[in-house]
Design a protein around this motif. Structure first.
Motif, PDB file in Angstrom:
ATOM      1  N   PHE A 274       0.836  -1.203   0.000  1.00  0.00           N
ATOM      2  CA  PHE A 274       0.000   0.000   0.000  1.00  0.00           C
ATOM      3  C   PHE A 274       0.874   1.258   0.000  1.00  0.00           C
ATOM      4  O   PHE A 274       0.622   2.206  -0.745  1.00  0.00           O
ATOM      5  N   ALA A 275       1.891   1.264   0.848  1.00  0.00           N
ATOM      6  CA  ALA A 275       2.782   2.434   0.940  1.00  0.00           C
ATOM      7  C   ALA A 275       3.502   2.662  -0.381  1.00  0.00           C
ATOM      8  O   ALA A 275       3.625   3.819  -0.842  1.00  0.00           O
ATOM      9  N   MET A 276       3.981   1.593  -0.994  1.00  0.00           N
ATOM     10  CA  MET A 276       4.675   1.733  -2.279  1.00  0.00           C
ATOM     11  C   MET A 276       3.715   2.265  -3.347  1.00  0.00           C
ATOM     12  O   MET A 276       4.076   3.149  -4.127  1.00  0.00           O
ATOM     13  N   TYR A 277       2.492   1.758  -3.354  1.00  0.00           N
ATOM     14  CA  TYR A 277       1.507   2.174  -4.347  1.00  0.00           C
ATOM     15  C   TYR A 277       1.152   3.653  -4.158  1.00  0.00           C
ATOM     16  O   TYR A 277       1.118   4.431  -5.112  1.00  0.00           O
TER      17      TYR A 277
ATOM     18  N   SER B 108       2.832   6.003  -2.713  1.00  0.00           N
ATOM     19  CA  SER B 108       3.946   6.933  -2.919  1.00  0.00           C
ATOM     20  C   SER B 108       4.069   7.359  -4.375  1.00  0.00           C
ATOM     21  O   SER B 108       4.663   8.373  -4.671  1.00  0.00           O
ATOM     22  N   LYS B 109       3.516   6.567  -5.263  1.00  0.00           N
ATOM     23  CA  LYS B 109       3.560   6.799  -6.714  1.00  0.00           C
ATOM     24  C   LYS B 109       4.991   6.794  -7.259  1.00  0.00           C
ATOM     25  O   LYS B 109       5.256   7.285  -8.348  1.00  0.00           O
ATOM     26  N   ASN B 110       5.929   6.241  -6.501  1.00  0.00           N
ATOM     27  CA  ASN B 110       7.320   6.142  -6.928  1.00  0.00           C
ATOM     28  C   ASN B 110       7.647   4.765  -7.512  1.00  0.00           C
ATOM     29  O   ASN B 110       8.771   4.545  -7.951  1.00  0.00           O
ATOM     30  N   TYR B 111       6.694   3.846  -7.469  1.00  0.00           N
ATOM     31  CA  TYR B 111       6.953   2.478  -7.894  1.00  0.00           C
ATOM     32  C   TYR B 111       5.927   2.044  -8.935  1.00  0.00           C
ATOM     33  O   TYR B 111       4.757   2.432  -8.859  1.00  0.00           O
TER      34      TYR B 111
ATOM     35  N   ASP C 294       7.293  -3.248  -9.906  1.00  0.00           N
ATOM     36  CA  ASP C 294       8.194  -3.074  -8.762  1.00  0.00           C
ATOM     37  C   ASP C 294       7.540  -3.574  -7.470  1.00  0.00           C
ATOM     38  O   ASP C 294       8.182  -4.237  -6.649  1.00  0.00           O
ATOM     39  N   ILE C 295       6.261  -3.244  -7.301  1.00  0.00           N
ATOM     40  CA  ILE C 295       5.535  -3.658  -6.100  1.00  0.00           C
ATOM     41  C   ILE C 295       5.440  -5.178  -6.052  1.00  0.00           C
ATOM     42  O   ILE C 295       5.661  -5.797  -5.004  1.00  0.00           O
ATOM     43  N   LYS C 296       5.146  -5.787  -7.195  1.00  0.00           N
ATOM     44  CA  LYS C 296       5.036  -7.249  -7.242  1.00  0.00           C
ATOM     45  C   LYS C 296       6.377  -7.889  -6.919  1.00  0.00           C
ATOM     46  O   LYS C 296       6.447  -8.861  -6.158  1.00  0.00           O
TER      47      LYS C 296
END
Length: 187
Positions: free
Chosen positions: A147-150, A152-155, A159-161
């Protein structure tokens, strides 16, 4: 001789709607709907003789797979037994008369029925044994990281997977349920 065979099926788990108003001399009743250990069917197949009639409500009652149906049909042909499928309004002899297209459509529907039957009874047994059904839930720590990675819109989703092991569809499903949960809390 006229025999009947019934067993629990998805639409009639108590066997109350099978072979009603059919005159038979001996009835064999299975106590469960599972594919394995169908002792009554085995006993019945051993005693059937040339010229006997076997009545079943439908093909799902008699067989759990196309291969099993084929094996039973071969046995019936070899032993000159007539199997009457009440719901389908056919016998093992009239199946041979169908066109290829009719047969393909029929067996495609039948395969779907077999899968539904098998899944239903297997899940019921698993639940009775207290087994967990379905996919295991992702860990909360891993979800929060995704959730945090998503957010942040930086990943990218890739990348999240790679970082969390959570696929795009799974992430979206959890995000949807999370937003529904959040909006319920606000109300």
């Amino acid at each position: 001789m006229k025999y009947g065979y019934i067993r629990p099926i998805v639409k009639d788990q108590q066997c109350t709607d099978q072979l009603n108003n059919i005159s038979i001399e001996k009835l064999y009743k299975e106590t469960h709907g599972l594919a394995k250990k169908r002792k009554e069917l085995e006993n019945l197949l051993m005693i059937l003789q040339k010229g006997d009639d076997l009545f079943v409500q439908n093909i799902e009652t008699l067989a759990d797979s196309l291969q099993q149906l084929l094996d039973i049909l071969r046995l019936a042909e070899r032993d000159q037994i007539i199997i009457h499928f009440i719901d389908e309004q056919i016998t093992n002899q009239t199946i041979h008369e169908a066109s290829l297209l009719q047969g393909a459509k029929f067996f495609a529907r039948l395969q779907s029925t077999f899968l539904s039957h098998s899944s239903t009874f297997t899940l019921q047994v698993a639940k009775q044994q207290g087994k967990s059904i379905g996919r295991p839930r992702k860990s909360d720590e891993n979800l929060e990281r995704a959730f945090a990675m998503y957010e942040s819109k930086n990943y990218t989703l890739y990348d999240i997977k790679e970082a969390t092991g959570i696929s795009k569809s799974t992430l979206y499903r959890y995000l949807d349920s999370r937003s529904t949960f959040m909006s319920d809390e606000e109300n």
